[in-house]
Design a protein around this motif. Structure first.
Motif, PDB file in Angstrom:
ATOM      1  N   HIS A  29       0.844  -1.193   0.000  1.00  0.00           N
ATOM      2  CA  HIS A  29       0.000   0.000   0.000  1.00  0.00           C
ATOM      3  C   HIS A  29       0.881   1.245   0.000  1.00  0.00           C
ATOM      4  N   PRO A  30       0.633   2.172  -0.908  1.00  0.00           N
ATOM      5  CA  PRO A  30       1.487   3.358  -1.060  1.00  0.00           C
ATOM      6  C   PRO A  30       1.667   4.181   0.205  1.00  0.00           C
ATOM      7  N   GLY A  31       0.697   4.152   1.101  1.00  0.00           N
ATOM      8  CA  GLY A  31       0.779   4.983   2.299  1.00  0.00           C
ATOM      9  C   GLY A  31       1.438   4.309   3.485  1.00  0.00           C
ATOM     10  N   ARG A  32       1.996   3.127   3.290  1.00  0.00           N
ATOM     11  CA  ARG A  32       2.585   2.385   4.403  1.00  0.00           C
ATOM     12  C   ARG A  32       4.080   2.161   4.183  1.00  0.00           C
ATOM     13  N   ALA A  33       4.824   2.098   5.277  1.00  0.00           N
ATOM     14  CA  ALA A  33       6.272   1.842   5.202  1.00  0.00           C
ATOM     15  C   ALA A  33       6.549   0.356   5.398  1.00  0.00           C
ATOM     16  N   TYR A  34       7.498  -0.156   4.629  1.00  0.00           N
ATOM     17  CA  TYR A  34       7.894  -1.560   4.702  1.00  0.00           C
ATOM     18  C   TYR A  34       9.404  -1.645   4.907  1.00  0.00           C
ATOM     19  N   VAL A  35       9.835  -2.798   5.409  1.00  0.00           N
ATOM     20  CA  VAL A  35      11.271  -3.086   5.501  1.00  0.00           C
ATOM     21  C   VAL A  35      11.550  -4.241   4.549  1.00  0.00           C
ATOM     22  N   LEU A  36      12.328  -3.973   3.500  1.00  0.00           N
ATOM     23  CA  LEU A  36      12.674  -4.995   2.521  1.00  0.00           C
ATOM     24  C   LEU A  36      14.052  -5.546   2.863  1.00  0.00           C
ATOM     25  N   GLY A  37      14.091  -6.777   3.357  1.00  0.00           N
ATOM     26  CA  GLY A  37      15.361  -7.412   3.708  1.00  0.00           C
ATOM     27  C   GLY A  37      15.951  -8.100   2.487  1.00  0.00           C
ATOM     28  N   TYR A  38      17.039  -7.532   1.950  1.00  0.00           N
ATOM     29  CA  TYR A  38      17.589  -7.937   0.658  1.00  0.00           C
ATOM     30  C   TYR A  38      18.863  -8.764   0.829  1.00  0.00           C
ATOM     31  N   ALA A  39      18.960  -9.862   0.094  1.00  0.00           N
ATOM     32  CA  ALA A  39      20.173 -10.702   0.103  1.00  0.00           C
ATOM     33  C   ALA A  39      20.318 -11.349  -1.273  1.00  0.00           C
ATOM     34  N   PRO A  40      21.560 -11.690  -1.665  1.00  0.00           N
ATOM     35  CA  PRO A  40      22.811 -11.396  -0.972  1.00  0.00           C
ATOM     36  C   PRO A  40      23.371 -10.039  -1.396  1.00  0.00           C
ATOM     37  N   HIS A  41      24.417  -9.599  -0.696  1.00  0.00           N
ATOM     38  CA  HIS A  41      25.068  -8.345  -1.046  1.00  0.00           C
ATOM     39  C   HIS A  41      25.903  -8.501  -2.311  1.00  0.00           C
ATOM     40  N   SER A  42      26.638  -9.621  -2.398  1.00  0.00           N
ATOM     41  CA  SER A  42      27.547  -9.885  -3.524  1.00  0.00           C
ATOM     42  C   SER A  42      28.572  -8.748  -3.656  1.00  0.00           C
ATOM     43  N   VAL A  43      29.129  -8.562  -4.847  1.00  0.00           N
ATOM     44  CA  VAL A  43      30.069  -7.457  -5.050  1.00  0.00           C
ATOM     45  C   VAL A  43      29.344  -6.134  -4.823  1.00  0.00           C
ATOM     46  N   LEU A  44      28.225  -5.982  -5.517  1.00  0.00           N
ATOM     47  CA  LEU A  44      27.334  -4.834  -5.351  1.00  0.00           C
ATOM     48  C   LEU A  44      25.901  -5.333  -5.476  1.00  0.00           C
ATOM     49  N   PRO A  45      24.994  -4.869  -4.653  1.00  0.00           N
ATOM     50  CA  PRO A  45      23.598  -5.337  -4.726  1.00  0.00           C
ATOM     51  C   PRO A  45      22.839  -4.700  -5.881  1.00  0.00           C
ATOM     52  N   ILE A  46      23.209  -5.073  -7.097  1.00  0.00           N
ATOM     53  CA  ILE A  46      22.658  -4.418  -8.284  1.00  0.00           C
ATOM     54  C   ILE A  46      21.171  -4.675  -8.466  1.00  0.00           C
ATOM     55  N   GLY A  47      20.651  -5.771  -7.896  1.00  0.00           N
ATOM     56  CA  GLY A  47      19.234  -6.067  -8.031  1.00  0.00           C
ATOM     57  C   GLY A  47      18.344  -5.037  -7.365  1.00  0.00           C
ATOM     58  N   VAL A  48      18.920  -4.248  -6.465  1.00  0.00           N
ATOM     59  CA  VAL A  48      18.155  -3.201  -5.783  1.00  0.00           C
ATOM     60  C   VAL A  48      17.553  -2.223  -6.789  1.00  0.00           C
ATOM     61  N   VAL A  49      18.175  -2.127  -7.960  1.00  0.00           N
ATOM     62  CA  VAL A  49      17.697  -1.178  -8.963  1.00  0.00           C
ATOM     63  C   VAL A  49      16.252  -1.466  -9.363  1.00  0.00           C
ATOM     64  N   THR A  50      15.827  -2.739  -9.286  1.00  0.00           N
ATOM     65  CA  THR A  50      14.446  -3.067  -9.656  1.00  0.00           C
ATOM     66  C   THR A  50      13.450  -2.586  -8.610  1.00  0.00           C
ATOM     67  N   LEU A  51      13.924  -2.345  -7.400  1.00  0.00           N
ATOM     68  CA  LEU A  51      13.050  -1.893  -6.318  1.00  0.00           C
ATOM     69  C   LEU A  51      13.064  -0.377  -6.163  1.00  0.00           C
ATOM     70  N   ALA A  52      13.989   0.288  -6.827  1.00  0.00           N
ATOM     71  CA  ALA A  52      14.195   1.722  -6.628  1.00  0.00           C
ATOM     72  C   ALA A  52      12.961   2.538  -7.018  1.00  0.00           C
ATOM     73  N   GLU A  53      12.785   3.630  -6.316  1.00  0.00           N
ATOM     74  CA  GLU A  53      11.659   4.519  -6.577  1.00  0.00           C
ATOM     75  C   GLU A  53      11.685   5.035  -8.006  1.00  0.00           C
ATOM     76  N   ARG A  54      12.885   5.332  -8.538  1.00  0.00           N
ATOM     77  CA  ARG A  54      13.001   5.909  -9.882  1.00  0.00           C
ATOM     78  C   ARG A  54      12.734   4.888 -10.983  1.00  0.00           C
ATOM     79  N   THR A  55      12.784   3.594 -10.652  1.00  0.00           N
ATOM     80  CA  THR A  55      12.458   2.574 -11.638  1.00  0.00           C
ATOM     81  C   THR A  55      10.943   2.472 -11.803  1.00  0.00           C
ATOM     82  N   GLY A  56      10.230   2.550 -10.674  1.00  0.00           N
ATOM     83  CA  GLY A  56       8.776   2.618 -10.730  1.00  0.00           C
ATOM     84  C   GLY A  56       8.040   1.293 -10.790  1.00  0.00           C
ATOM     85  N   PHE A  57       8.708   0.171 -10.549  1.00  0.00           N
ATOM     86  CA  PHE A  57       8.022  -1.121 -10.568  1.00  0.00           C
ATOM     87  C   PHE A  57       7.110  -1.286  -9.350  1.00  0.00           C
ATOM     88  N   MET A  58       7.606  -0.894  -8.181  1.00  0.00           N
ATOM     89  CA  MET A  58       6.855  -1.069  -6.942  1.00  0.00           C
ATOM     90  C   MET A  58       5.937   0.131  -6.679  1.00  0.00           C
TER      91      MET A  58
END
Length: 272
Positions: A113-142
């Motif tokens: 829900h857009p009006g609620r805060a969530y905690v997204l626990g992301y794994a693994p870190h690897s060299v760089l957590p590049i998958g975070v880009v799919t969750l980013a606000e500027r990507t707009g998927f979520m």
């Protein structure tokens, strides 16, 4: 037969299931993808290269001038609402999603829900957590209009990188800042494995270090925020890398809050 049936049931999507493919959502090409990745992480290479070149080939007085200019960018205030910065962040997120390519699977999009805060626990870190880009606000998927990714503090003392990553939605990974963001209604992406997870990283498997990382769970419970598990499959294979393994390196990594290592891909800095 029973195993086949169980496997089929495990992968049957529900009515709220959504799949976002970066390459389908944001048509791109190798030029834009490489440029986006180079802007995203290239400042790390640029800073080191600039300092080495200045030290080896310029008079010492010019080297000090270069250091001084870089220090100015360390303390230069960041305009969080910069139109240029936000456009750049959107460019990076969209073209990186297409370049790798990245695919986001959401089990039930209706649970967010857009009006609620969530905690997204992301794994693994690897060299760089590049998958975070799919969750980013500027990507707009979520469907989450207020979203931050908690990032190691050295990022915010690195010239150029601190500006770019702040525009991308990064924020210091401190307990105080974490709590403040949740209270302000921001969804926070947390990569709990951090330095330890990167240190334990292997070439032939995905490594997640979560056994003793319960602080983010406690904070989510205290703030009444739903905890959402996120796992990035295949992320560890995005870059080629090398790092020594020793107790000293682990202790050093914990002290400086990142793992000194070599990593490379196409053109020396982007993934392969």
């Amino acid at each position: 037969m029973a195993e086949d049936k169980a496997e089929t049931q495990a992968f049957t999507p529900g009515p709220g299931y959504r799949q976002f493919k970066g390459r389908d959502e944001f048509p791109s090409n190798i030029l834009h993808g490489t440029l986006a990745c180079a802007i995203w992480i290239g400042s790390m290479h640029f800073n080191v290269s600039l300092l080495l070149f200045s030290l080896l080939f310029l008079p010492f007085s010019k080297f000090l001038l270069v250091v001084g200019v870089l220090l100015i960018f360390v303390v230069l205030p960041i305009d969080h609402n910069s139109k240029f910065g936000l456009r750049l962040a959107r460019y990076i997120c969209q073209h990186m999603s297409s370049y790798f390519p990245a695919t986001l699977h959401v089990e039930d999009i209706n649970d967010f829900h857009p009006g609620r805060a969530y905690v997204l626990g992301y794994a693994p870190h690897s060299v760089l957590p590049i998958g975070v880009v799919t969750l980013a606000e500027r990507t707009g998927f979520m469907p989450l209009p207020k979203l931050k990714c908690l990032t190691s503090s050295p990022v915010f003392y690195t010239p150029f990188l601190r500006h770019i990553w702040t525009w991308l939605g990064a924020s210091p990974a401190t307990r105080k800042n974490f709590c403040s963001l949740l209270e302000a209604g921001y969804t926070c992406i947390v990569v709990p494995g951090g330095v330890q997870e990167t240190f334990l990283m292997r070439h032939d498997s995905e490594v997640a270090f979560l056994k003793s990382r319960r602080g983010f769970v406690r904070i989510a419970i205290e703030k009444g925020c739903p905890l959402v598990p996120v796992f990035a499959f295949g992320q560890s294979y995005a870059f080629k890398w090398w790092k020594p393994r020793s107790k000293f390196l682990l202790q050093l990594s914990r002290a400086i809050k990142f793992v000194p290592m070599l990593f490379w891909g196409s053109f020396g800095c982007t993934a392969h």
